[in-house]
Structures are given as structure tokens and as C-alpha cells.
Design a protein around this motif. Structure first.
Motif, short mmCIF file in Angstrom:
data_model
loop_
_atom_site.label_atom_id
_atom_site.label_comp_id
_atom_site.label_asym_id
_atom_site.label_seq_id
_atom_site.Cartn_x
_atom_site.Cartn_y
_atom_site.Cartn_z
N LEU A 11 0.76 -1.22 -0.01
CA LEU A 11 0.04 -0.06 -0.10
C LEU A 11 0.80 1.15 0.09
O LEU A 11 0.43 2.39 -0.69
N LEU A 12 2.07 1.23 0.52
CA LEU A 12 2.82 2.41 0.93
C LEU A 12 3.57 2.41 -0.64
O LEU A 12 3.46 3.84 -0.96
N HIS A 13 3.88 1.60 -1.22
CA HIS A 13 4.22 1.61 -2.46
C HIS A 13 3.49 2.15 -3.73
O HIS A 13 3.60 3.27 -4.38
N LEU A 14 1.85 1.79 -3.38
CA LEU A 14 0.92 2.21 -4.38
C LEU A 14 0.89 3.58 -4.03
O LEU A 14 0.38 4.43 -5.21
N HIS A 15 0.83 3.97 -3.02
CA HIS A 15 0.41 5.17 -2.49
C HIS A 15 1.52 6.49 -3.13
O HIS A 15 1.12 7.58 -3.46
N TYR A 16 2.74 6.01 -3.31
CA TYR A 16 3.58 6.67 -3.54
C TYR A 16 3.70 6.84 -5.22
O TYR A 16 3.61 7.78 -5.99
N VAL A 17 3.36 5.68 -5.76
CA VAL A 17 3.28 5.60 -7.26
C VAL A 17 2.13 6.25 -7.75
O VAL A 17 2.27 6.86 -8.76
N CYS A 18 1.28 6.14 -7.01
CA CYS A 18 -0.04 6.94 -7.61
C CYS A 18 -0.42 8.51 -7.15
O CYS A 18 -1.30 8.86 -6.98
N TYR A 19 0.68 8.89 -6.45
CA TYR A 19 0.79 10.37 -6.06
C TYR A 19 -0.34 10.53 -5.04
O TYR A 19 -1.05 11.62 -4.98
N ASN A 20 -0.68 9.72 -4.03
CA ASN A 20 -1.65 9.81 -3.21
C ASN A 20 -3.05 9.92 -3.57
O ASN A 20 -3.77 10.93 -3.19
N ASN A 21 -3.07 9.57 -4.57
CA ASN A 21 -4.57 9.59 -5.54
C ASN A 21 -5.48 8.55 -4.98
O ASN A 21 -5.47 7.08 -5.38
N ARG A 22 -6.18 8.82 -3.60
CA ARG A 22 -6.90 8.15 -3.12
C ARG A 22 -8.18 7.30 -3.90
O ARG A 22 -8.31 6.09 -3.77
N GLN A 23 -8.56 8.04 -4.66
CA GLN A 23 -9.78 7.52 -5.47
C GLN A 23 -9.22 6.15 -6.50
O GLN A 23 -9.73 5.21 -6.32
#
Length: 298
Positions: A11-23
Motif C-alpha cells: 500500500l505504501l508503494h502504491l500510495h507513492y506510485v499513484c501520488y496519493n490519488n486515493r480514488q
């Protein structure tokens, strides 16, 4: 360093990769709750599943496979404390707000996230010459009752609130609109280090993410969420402060406002709030009597 399991690392990795795009992250979680399959998605699958352009899908895949990003996240976890929404220590009350954060980076005393009661304090970046005095009169008695002040470390009222707490050996939390490696405003560099040493700084943005204009309205929902209520000291009728007020109301929180002169532009917002139903604050008891006996997040 907080213990992080494999799913949280992903999740940390995805959060960074997606620029905190929560949607976007939530869309991925709906299709891959364990966050294992999406690593195998090809560009066409990213486009189809998330309705992305080919350029954007290609860009995200490049970031997903970037080894430097993975190593960077490990370094962040060694230097700072990180909580994901799946962490046992993640505050339950933050999970209950609309659009809860998925990741929190912490710098300082993590235990303050569990402190109660907290009061969010917001206002203009250009306070009047009376602001410091009125804040001392209203807030000092509350600090003596162990109320923690939450604000955004911005210039003006935010900085005054944090400074007031620090100068009186009281507790305070700063919520940033950017990563820890980009202190904003720069004139608050000393304040930043004092907060990190004695209290707590929170951000949902990775440490190397520089502040962006749209980050600040996002972080305002966390400022209001961390308090049982939000106090507006001085504000214009149309300002970022009013975004925090709207989010406090959406979260079911109390809104307090200090009245001011009708001749002062930075009083117009507070006077309007009082006219619309916010509680007028003349002294500390106006706030103290509204502190819930039982925390709303218990």
C-alpha cells in the motif's frame, strides 16, 4: 520504525506510485484487495480497469517498476514513522471521516495521535495586531487543562497557535500540506524542528513530495478531524479557513469563532460564521463547556 507487514508495504508503494490519488487506490483495492495481482497488470489492463489514457498507464507502470522508488520508501520508513489505514495503531476516528487518509507519515511523538481532547485552530495568514493577545486570553486556560492544539503550521494564526503551545510546554500537532523534506513556509523551519522534537508533525504526503496548491484543502480535512471542534480566530469570508470549517461541519464537529470589528476584513469570516450559527467565543469557558465527556471516536 513501526512494524509494517507485506500488505502495508504494498500500500505504501502504491500510495507513492499513484501520488496519493486515493480514488485511484481505492479502485485498485476493489479489484485487488490483497494488492498482489495488480503488479502483473499490463498497460492495457491499467487502461481498461481504471479508465486511464495510454500515456498515464505507461507512466504509472514505469513508476511501479522503478527500483529507486522502492528503495526510497524503505529509507523513509527507517527515518520516519509510517502508519497505513491497516496499521493497528492507525487512529480509528480518522477511518470514520469522509475520504480518510490511506497513509500517514509521522515525525515526532506518535502517541499524541491518541491524545484527547484536541482543539483545531485555524485562521488567516495575515492576522491583526490583536490576534496573539486574543489567542492567549482564550487558549492559555485550555492549555492548562491539557487541551492539545491542532493546526497547519502555516504563516499567521497556525504558527501562532503552535508557538503558543510550545512556549507554554503544552501539546500540539501540525498537519502539513507537503512532505517533511519541503518545509513550508521556510520561515517556519525552526518551528518545524521544535515541533518534531517536542510534539508531532503529520502528513499524508511522502517526505519528498513538495507542497502543491491542492494539497492544502486536502490536509484541512485532517486538521478538522483531529479535533473535537474547530476554532476560527480571524478569517476572510472567502478563504482556505472556510474550507476547514466546511469539512468540520461535514464531520459533525463543533465550530467556534472569535468575533471581531466590522471594520477589519479578517473579522468578516468569523462574524459571518457566528451569524450562521457557529458558537461565539469570548473566553475559554465558551469552548471548555463544549468538550464531549466521551470522545466521539471511542
Amino acid at each position: 520504525m513501526v512494524s509494517i507487514d507485506k500488505r502495508e508495504w504494498r500500500l505504501l508503494h502504491l500510495h507513492y506510485v499513484c501520488y496519493n490519488n486515493r480514488q485511484m487506490i481505492r479502485q485498485i483495492l476493489e479489484q485487488d484487495p490483497a494488492l498482489t495481482v495488480y503488479y502483473q497488470w499490463k498497460s492495457a489492463e491499467w487502461q481498461e480497469r481504471l479508465q486511464l489514457s495510454s500515456e498515464r498507464a505507461h507512466h504509472l507502470l514505469q513508476r511501479l517498476n522503478n527500483q529507486d522508488i522502492k528503495e526510497k520508501i524503505v529509507r523513509f520508513a527507517r527515518k520516519y514513522q509510517i502508519l497505513t489505514i491497516w496499521s493497528p495503531q492507525f487512529p480509528s476516528y480518522l477511518k470514520q471521516i469522509p475520504d480518510p487518509p490511506l497513509v500517514l507519515y509521522l515525525h515526532g511523538n506518535k502517541s499524541l495521535l491518541q491524545h484527547y481532547p484536541n482543539l483545531s485552530v485555524v485562521g488567516t495568514r495575515y492576522p491583526s495586531r490583536f490576534a496573539r493577545q486574543t489567542m492567549q486570553q482564550v487558549l492559555l486556560p485550555l492549555l492548562k487543562k491539557d487541551i492539545l492544539l491542532v493546526s497547519g503550521m502555516a504563516a499567521g494564526i497556525d504558527g501562532l497557535a503552535h508557538q503558543l503551545a510550545l512556549d507554554n510546554h503544552a501539546k500540539t500537532i501540525a498537519v502539513l500540506g507537503g512532505g517533511f523534506q519541503h518545509i513550508y513556509p521556510q520561515k517556519h523551519t525552526t518551528l518545524f524542528h521544535r515541533l518534531a522534537k517536542q510534539n508531532l508533525i503529520v502528513s499524508e504526503y511522502p517526505p519528498d513530495f513538495s507542497p502543491q496548491k491542492y494539497y492544502f484543502p486536502e490536509r484541512n480535512r485532517l486538521i478538522s478531524a483531529l479535533g473535537f471542534g474547530t476554532l476560527v480566530v480571524e478569517a476572510k469570508e472567502k478563504s482556505g479557513t472556510m474550507i476547514t470549517v466546511d469539512q468540520a461541519l461535514e464531520q459533525g464537529k463543533e465550530v467556534f469563532a472569535m468575533p471581531g470589528s466590522i471594520l477589519t476584513e479578517t473579522s468578516n469570516g468569523c462574524n459571518r460564521l457566528i451569524k450562521d450559527g457557529a458558537k461565539l467565543v469570548q473566553d475559554s469557558m465558551d469552548i471548555w463547556i463544549e468538550v464531549p465527556t466521551i470522545p466521539s471516536f471511542s
